[in-house]
Scaffold this active site. Structure first.
Site, PDB file in Angstrom:
ATOM      1  N   HIS B 142     -17.543   8.177  11.677  1.00 11.18           N
ATOM      2  CA  HIS B 142     -16.754   7.080  12.246  1.00 11.18           C
ATOM      3  C   HIS B 142     -15.879   7.587  13.398  1.00 11.18           C
ATOM      4  O   HIS B 142     -15.814   6.963  14.465  1.00 11.18           O
ATOM      5  CB  HIS B 142     -15.889   6.470  11.131  1.00 11.18           C
ATOM      6  N   GLU B 143     -15.247   8.734  13.198  1.00 10.96           N
ATOM      7  CA  GLU B 143     -14.368   9.284  14.247  1.00 10.96           C
ATOM      8  C   GLU B 143     -15.181   9.707  15.467  1.00 10.96           C
ATOM      9  O   GLU B 143     -14.769   9.492  16.604  1.00 10.96           O
ATOM     10  CB  GLU B 143     -13.545  10.465  13.709  1.00 10.96           C
ATOM     11  N   HIS B 146     -16.004   6.819  17.568  1.00 14.73           N
ATOM     12  CA  HIS B 146     -14.892   6.447  18.457  1.00 14.73           C
ATOM     13  C   HIS B 146     -14.977   7.253  19.756  1.00 14.73           C
ATOM     14  O   HIS B 146     -14.750   6.726  20.841  1.00 14.73           O
ATOM     15  CB  HIS B 146     -13.548   6.751  17.788  1.00 14.73           C
ATOM     16  N   GLU B 223     -13.148  -0.827  15.837  1.00 19.62           N
ATOM     17  CA  GLU B 223     -13.244  -0.147  14.533  1.00 19.62           C
ATOM     18  C   GLU B 223     -14.560  -0.514  13.855  1.00 19.62           C
ATOM     19  O   GLU B 223     -15.248   0.346  13.301  1.00 19.62           O
ATOM     20  CB  GLU B 223     -12.075  -0.552  13.619  1.00 19.62           C
TER      21      GLU B 223
END
Lengths: 197, 308
Positions: B142-143, B146, B223
């Site tokens: 997930h990071e 980003h 997100e």
């Protein structure tokens, strides 16, 4: 009288009838077996006094000295190991007794005495050292904290390096709740460092 | 090519576009208000851009400083480094320059840096101890998503309007105090000019709050996009779903503070801190966990991850 006591900071949050709350600890440890998990006390406990927050007209130091002197005299019946202050300017009163029932009685008697000295508001928590055994893991130690402000309990399992074993705490918390112990909500499970027991 | 098309969520893209368009309208409205007021919009935007550029170039250093995250070497954290390296390769981005650990028990993670080359991924000690390897992989994915989506850049530039409107709000406030909103002008025009400046002031305040809302909305969409993209990297949306549930669960509520600290602070507190309500969720930068978990589970159900 109560108004005057409040005005002059002599009112006590700690009331003698609330002292029964600590005997709940015995309710759990008195059971021979708690399913496949056993919770026991390790024969040591401590009372945490916050001496930063004190009533305006009370000379806290002289009260504490008086307390120390009186509690260390065997007639009060509290075999103390001692007093200890820490970086938060709080004071720990340490109790040691392998007889759980006697130890709880001693803490209760010391608490009442502290309350009588006008320091009831300064009592933050009673902390028992305990162990839990489950499955093949024997005697994992944890602290069993009774928050005097709320009269509720919560577990604290320290891993060292200022880390906590939250999973073990949750497990102990669930176990305590299932035994009818009033449990603090999770957001109040505050940590405590340098517990002297 | 196929992977990219799988990664797209058309509904989400449309929503992001609409939010973006509304932001553009907010920019135009602000520009219009400045023209009416006689304040040079170019000067105001140049100052705003300067502030944003500072934030943009300093973001990684500032965040590391404020969070207390300490970079860790491959020797210190071989597993974490290997995980980041592997997932970066799958995601088609360079391995982030810095991998850092925050000495906090609360399980959390963040990614920052103006470009993939200057990126930093940081995780808390609590995250490493509380999540299993698969869940940790979900969070790292997930990071990294980003970073891949250049979210720091997108959000920093999107927030330019908030910076400018906030700056204007302050400027107009001080002008109203000391300049009397044009009260020094000739008697005939003074009242009119003052009324005009009041309109501009109120307009700027409205734009400020609307753009805050829009940016929070955009952040929530980013997100969700990172959840999707990250899950494609790891090949398992359930990993992240399980991590999210653990992170937001009861364990996450356990505080780190010392009881004695709270004792001292609480003496003066009567009302407990406000907890989640409608306003908070509108302004929240993250979507609710239940929504994220539900979307991830839906993704898993559709087996999209198998097409990686």
């Amino acid at each position: 009288m109560r108004l005057f006591k409040t005005l002059f900071g002599k009112s006590n949050k700690f009331k003698s009838d609330e002292s029964d709350i600590l005997s709940l600890v015995l309710r759990v440890t008195n059971q021979d077996s708690n399913g496949d998990r056993d919770i026991n006390l390790s024969g040591a406990a401590t009372l945490l006094l916050n001496i930063n927050e004190h009533p305006f007209f009370t000379d806290i130091n002289s009260s504490l000295k008086e307390l120390e002197k009186e509690l260390l005299i065997p007639t009060v019946g509290t075999p103390l190991r001692g007093f200890k202050s820490d970086m938060y300017n709080s004071c720990w009163i340490i109790f040691e007794n392998t007889n759980n029932q006697k130890m709880v009685a001693e803490i209760n008697s010391a608490s009442s005495h502290i309350a009588n000295l006008g320091l009831g508001n300064n009592m933050t928590a009673a902390i028992f050292k305990g162990t839990i055994s489950k499955g093949t893991t024997r005697n994992q130690s944890f602290y069993w904290i009774c928050n005097y402000r709320t009269s509720k309990f919560y577990p604290l399992a320290l891993l060292g390096n200022e880390m906590r074993d939250n999973e073990l705490e949750m497990e102990i918390g669930n176990l305590l709740a299932s035994m009818g112990i009033p449990l603090e909500p999770h957001e109040n499970w505050y940590s405590l460092s340098d517990i002297p027991i | 090519m196929q992977r990219n098309s799988i990664g797209k969520d058309h509904q989400l893209t449309v929503r992001m576009l609409i939010t973006g368009l509304m932001l553009v309208m907010a920019y135009l409205a602000l520009f219009g208000l400045l023209l009416i007021s006689g304040i040079d919009p170019i000067i105001v935007f140049v100052i705003g851009i300067g502030m944003v550029l500072f934030q943009y170039f300093m973001s990684d250093k500032l965040v590391l400083k404020t969070t207390g995250a300490k970079p860790v070497t491959k020797e210190e954290q071989p597993k974490l480094h290997e995980m980041v390296e592997r997932l970066s390769k799958i995601g088609g981005i360079p391995k982030p320059r810095t991998i850092a650990i925050m000495e906090m028990e609360a399980p959390n993670a963040f990614a920052t840096g103006r470009s993939p080359k200057h990126a930093t991924v940081a995780v808390t000690r609590g995250l490493l101890s509380k999540l299993n390897d698969e869940e940790l992989e979900g969070v790292i994915g997930h990071e990294l998503a980003h970073i891949k989506n250049r979210d720091v850049m997108v959000m920093t530039w999107a927030s330019l309007i908030v910076v400018v409107a906030g700056f204007l709000m302050q400027m107009l406030f001080w002008m109203s105090l000391f300049g009397g909103f044009g009260g020094h002008r000739r008697q005939g025009n003074g009242g009119q000019a003052m009324a005009m400046m009041m309109v501009v002031y109120i307009g700027v305040i409205i734009i400020y709050f609307i753009s805050q809302l829009l940016i929070s909305t955009l952040s929530r969409y980013r997100e969700l996009a990172a959840d999707r993209e990250g899950s494609i990297m790891t090949g398992s949306p359930t990993n992240l779903a399980s991590a999210l549930k653990k992170i937001s669960g009861q364990i996450a509520q356990i505080p780190e503070k010392d009881l004695r600290q709270v004792e001292h602070a609480n003496a003066f507190f009567i009302i407990p801190a406000l907890q989640g309500n409608a306003i908070a969720s509108l302004m929240s930068s993250h979507p609710p966990t239940e929504m994220r978990v539900a979307r991830l589970m839906e993704m898993q159900r559709q087996n999209w991850h198998l097409l990686r």
